[in-house]
Design an enzyme around this catalytic site. Structure first.
Site, mmCIF file in Angstrom:
data_model
loop_
_atom_site.group_PDB
_atom_site.id
_atom_site.type_symbol
_atom_site.label_atom_id
_atom_site.label_comp_id
_atom_site.label_asym_id
_atom_site.label_seq_id
_atom_site.Cartn_x
_atom_site.Cartn_y
_atom_site.Cartn_z
ATOM 1 N N ASP A 146 -3.722 -6.930 -7.846
ATOM 2 C CA ASP A 146 -5.169 -7.245 -8.016
ATOM 3 C C ASP A 146 -5.372 -6.806 -9.475
ATOM 4 O OD1 ASP A 146 -6.026 -8.123 -5.350
ATOM 5 O OD2 ASP A 146 -5.264 -6.135 -4.749
ATOM 6 N N ARG A 189 -3.616 -10.453 3.688
ATOM 7 C CA ARG A 189 -4.112 -11.926 4.135
ATOM 8 C C ARG A 189 -2.923 -12.733 4.599
ATOM 9 N NH1 ARG A 189 -8.689 -10.455 0.558
ATOM 10 N NH2 ARG A 189 -10.687 -10.513 1.794
ATOM 11 N N HIS A 205 0.823 -1.286 0.145
ATOM 12 C CA HIS A 205 0.047 0.010 -0.053
ATOM 13 C C HIS A 205 0.710 1.401 0.074
ATOM 14 C CE1 HIS A 205 -2.691 -2.939 2.193
ATOM 15 N NE2 HIS A 205 -3.550 -2.531 1.447
HETATM 16 O O1 PAF Z 1 -7.899 -3.523 -3.329
HETATM 17 C C1 PAF Z 1 -8.616 -3.265 -2.334
HETATM 18 O O2 PAF Z 1 -7.952 -3.009 -1.148
HETATM 19 C C2 PAF Z 1 -10.119 -2.884 -2.193
HETATM 20 O O3 PAF Z 1 -10.639 -3.833 -3.274
HETATM 21 C C3 PAF Z 1 -10.287 -1.624 -2.594
HETATM 22 C C4 PAF Z 1 -10.113 -1.114 -4.119
HETATM 23 C C5 PAF Z 1 -9.950 -0.530 -1.552
HETATM 24 C C6 PAF Z 1 -12.132 -1.457 -2.681
HETATM 25 O O4 PAF Z 1 -12.402 -1.735 -1.356
#
Ligand code: PAF
Length: 284
Positions: A151, A188, A36
């Site tokens: 993702d 996770r 992140h």
């Molecule tokens: O990737 C994520 O963490 C979630 O799918 C997101 C984009 C924040 C939407 O809840």
């Protein structure tokens, strides 16, 4: 850095600066790790003002999934974002996003790209993702938004939603951050036992091996290669949901490498579902 937890406070802060500042949004569900934070750093390079949202979105969790136990570490997250020099942390409550609950809320469905892979295994998941992301886009009104390639299906779906709905937002993709042994960083991962954590990097190793084999010789059988890779993961202890080669444009199954595509994998180790992917460019 300010932390705002309702829509009005967010609007009061952003309205006066919009137009003078390029605003970036990094949507998250919290429990922040270096993956992140690398998206946040990317956003900071591209924008004058960075908003990070933290919202565990019930609409994207299916029955029996980990909504109740999803790790929530808001204090540590805020501290980490402060260190990164983030301007605004937006932590809406359920009522700010879904005033009448998520079940009663209008949903956004992106057809075709949402159907295969995780869409098939997690019905409704991408409708939940698109709905909350659209809502966050409306509330923050960013110029750019950053999503991770980890993702990849989600990223492609959001890009299509933005194009289809004529949203004037530049969607940027951030590289997948990995542990030193190759495991893609994910909130996770902490569900893994010590033994599972030793096995988990096999996912990325398998993707790399499989990608090399597919690009190796013109006579290689794609079907056999994918099925062998899937068997290898099963022998290592994974329960494989899918390991597939798909076109990046359509997410249709790819049977050659004449177009940009990616190997997508989802597999469960113990109780933990892991996903990863590797892109293969047509212009190799
Ligand atoms: O990737 C994520 O963490 C979630 O799918 C997101 C984009 C924040 C939407 O809840």
């Amino acid at each position: 850095m300010i932390v705002v937890s309702d829509n009005d406070a967010l609007r009061d802060y952003l309205d006066p600066v919009r137009g003078q500042s390029r605003v970036a949004l990094v949507p998250t569900m919290g429990n922040l790790h270096d993956g992140h934070l690398s998206l946040v750093r990317q956003a900071k390079e591209e924008a004058d003002l960075v908003v990070v949202s933290i919202f565990v979105n019930p609409m994207q969790f299916g029955k029996g999934e980990d909504l109740a136990t999803y790790p929530r570490t808001i204090d540590a997250d805020i501290l980490a974002l402060k260190k990164e020099g983030v301007d605004v942390v937006f932590t809406p409550g359920i009522a700010d996003i879904y005033p009448q609950g998520d079940q009663a809320h209008t949903a956004i469905h992106v057809p075709l790209l949402s159907e295969p892979l995780c869409g098939a295994k997690r019905p409704g998941h991408f409708d939940g993702v698109c709905t909350v992301v659209y809502k966050l886009f409306r509330l923050v009104q960013p110029d750019i938004a950053v999503f991770g390639e980890k993702d990849l299906q989600q990223l492609l779906i959001i890009q299509k939603m933005v194009t289809d709905l004529s949203l004037n937002i530049d969607i940027q993709q951030g590289l997948t951050s990995r542990a030193s042994d190759g495991l893609a960083l994910s909130s996770r991962n902490q569900y893994l036992t010590a033994v599972e954590r030793q096995i988990a990097p096999r996912l990325w190793e398998t993707l790399q091996d499989c990608s090399q084999t597919l690009q190796g010789t013109a006579t290689v059988s794609f079907e056999n290669t994918l099925s062998q890779a899937s068997d290898d993961l099963a022998s290592a202890g994974f329960e494989v949901d899918y390991l597939e080669l798909r076109s990046l444009q359509t997410l249709q199954t790819a049977t050659d490498l004449s177009r940009d595509c990616a190997l997508f994998v989802a597999a469960t180790l113990g109780k933990t579902r892991l996903i990863d992917n590797i892109q293969i460019s047509a212009a190799r």
